[in-house]
Design an enzyme around this catalytic site. Structure first.
Site, PDB file in Angstrom:
ATOM      1  N   ARG A 134       0.872  -1.188   0.000  1.00  0.00           N
ATOM      2  CA  ARG A 134       0.000   0.000   0.000  1.00  0.00           C
ATOM      3  C   ARG A 134       0.902   1.229   0.000  1.00  0.00           C
ATOM      4  NH1 ARG A 134      -2.458   3.993  -0.340  1.00  0.00           N
ATOM      5  NH2 ARG A 134      -4.584   4.468   0.309  1.00  0.00           N
ATOM      6  N   GLU A 142     -11.333   4.845  -5.876  1.00  0.00           N
ATOM      7  CA  GLU A 142     -11.580   3.404  -5.799  1.00  0.00           C
ATOM      8  C   GLU A 142     -12.124   2.848  -7.114  1.00  0.00           C
ATOM      9  OE1 GLU A 142     -10.755   1.537  -3.461  1.00  0.00           O
ATOM     10  OE2 GLU A 142     -10.688   2.673  -1.589  1.00  0.00           O
ATOM     11  N   ARG A 186      -0.747  -5.562   4.594  1.00  0.00           N
ATOM     12  CA  ARG A 186      -0.116  -4.957   3.426  1.00  0.00           C
ATOM     13  C   ARG A 186       1.120  -4.178   3.860  1.00  0.00           C
ATOM     14  NH1 ARG A 186      -5.186  -1.784   0.886  1.00  0.00           N
ATOM     15  NH2 ARG A 186      -5.192  -1.042   3.042  1.00  0.00           N
TER      16      ARG A 186
END
Length: 249
Positions: A134, A142, A186
């Site tokens: 990330r 998104e 992540r």
């Protein structure tokens, strides 16, 4: 006389009812959903499962906002000054897009990019394992959220990330102020190219995403904020009035 009056009243009532029904039909609307910060919501499995099965285009949700022309042709015309597919810009903008610093000592890599998930999440191969990364300081619209429609400029941001990263070799810089991983496992990192370009910064400076601070300031926060101001002042990407005017939800 009374019969004619009743007949007139029935016709009048019917006309009023028809007018009300038509008004409701043409003025009805529904509202979309919105969410919070990108480091602390959803799950990496949900986002990437949606990508893997091809559900990158959730059904859009109607809003009561004015309708903008979101056709590819309109966005392309509005995106004058965008990066081309290898990172070049008109001479007047190129200096503002490239990060002013250089890749620091202590970065990890090189790592091969395995797959781009969306504009701010990528998978890289580390010791043969595909690791989700990330991007620190960057939030792009998104496209794969399981509970939201595709946001304005989301596809453009994802496509730009793929153009820059697919098949490339990159270096990861971690920031102790952010932690090594988020709560979904992540990795949190800045992504550098071997020629000294900083991917996180370039996406913001070219108008493909917003600067994003999660809880604590990060190493390049001031530079990223300045890049966003320049993108907004120059109507780049999602800041252009004919694309999103800075509002992607």
């Amino acid at each position: 006389m009374m019969g004619r009056a009743r007949s007139f009243n029935r016709r009048a009532c019917a006309a009023v009812a028809a007018a009300i029904t038509a008004s409701l039909i043409f003025t009805g609307c529904s509202f979309g959903t919105s969410g919070g910060g990108p480091y602390g919501e959803g799950s990496v499995q949900e986002f990437e499962r949606a990508t893997d099965v091809g559900t990158t285009e959730p059904a859009s949700t109607a809003t009561d906002e004015p309708v903008r022309d979101q056709s590819p042709e309109s966005r392309e015309n509005a995106a004058e000054g965008f990066l081309n597919d290898r990172g070049a810009l008109p001479r007047s903008d190129a200096a503002e897009i490239r990060f002013g610093g250089s890749m620091p000592q202590g970065v990890e890599g090189p790592f091969r990019v395995d797959r781009v998930v969306d504009g701010d999440t990528v998978r890289v191969l580390i010791n043969g394992e595909s690791v989700s990364v990330r991007l620190i300081g960057l939030d792009t619209p998104e496209i794969v959220h399981p509970q939201r429609p595709v946001e304005c400029f989301g596809r453009e941001a994802s496509d730009r990330a793929k153009q820059l990263l697919d098949g490339e070799t990159v270096y990861l810089e971690f920031d102790p102020t952010q932690g090594r991983e988020d709560r979904f496992g992540r990795a949190l990192a800045f992504v550098w190219f071997d020629d000294g370009r900083l991917f996180n910064y370039e996406m913001i400076a070219a108008g493909y995403g917003h600067e994003y601070t999660f809880r604590a300031p990060y190493r390049y926060q001031e530079e990223f904020k300045a890049a966003q101001r320049a993108a907004s002042d120059n109507d780049r990407g999602l800041w252009h009035p004919d694309t999103c005017a800075g509002v992607v939800e």
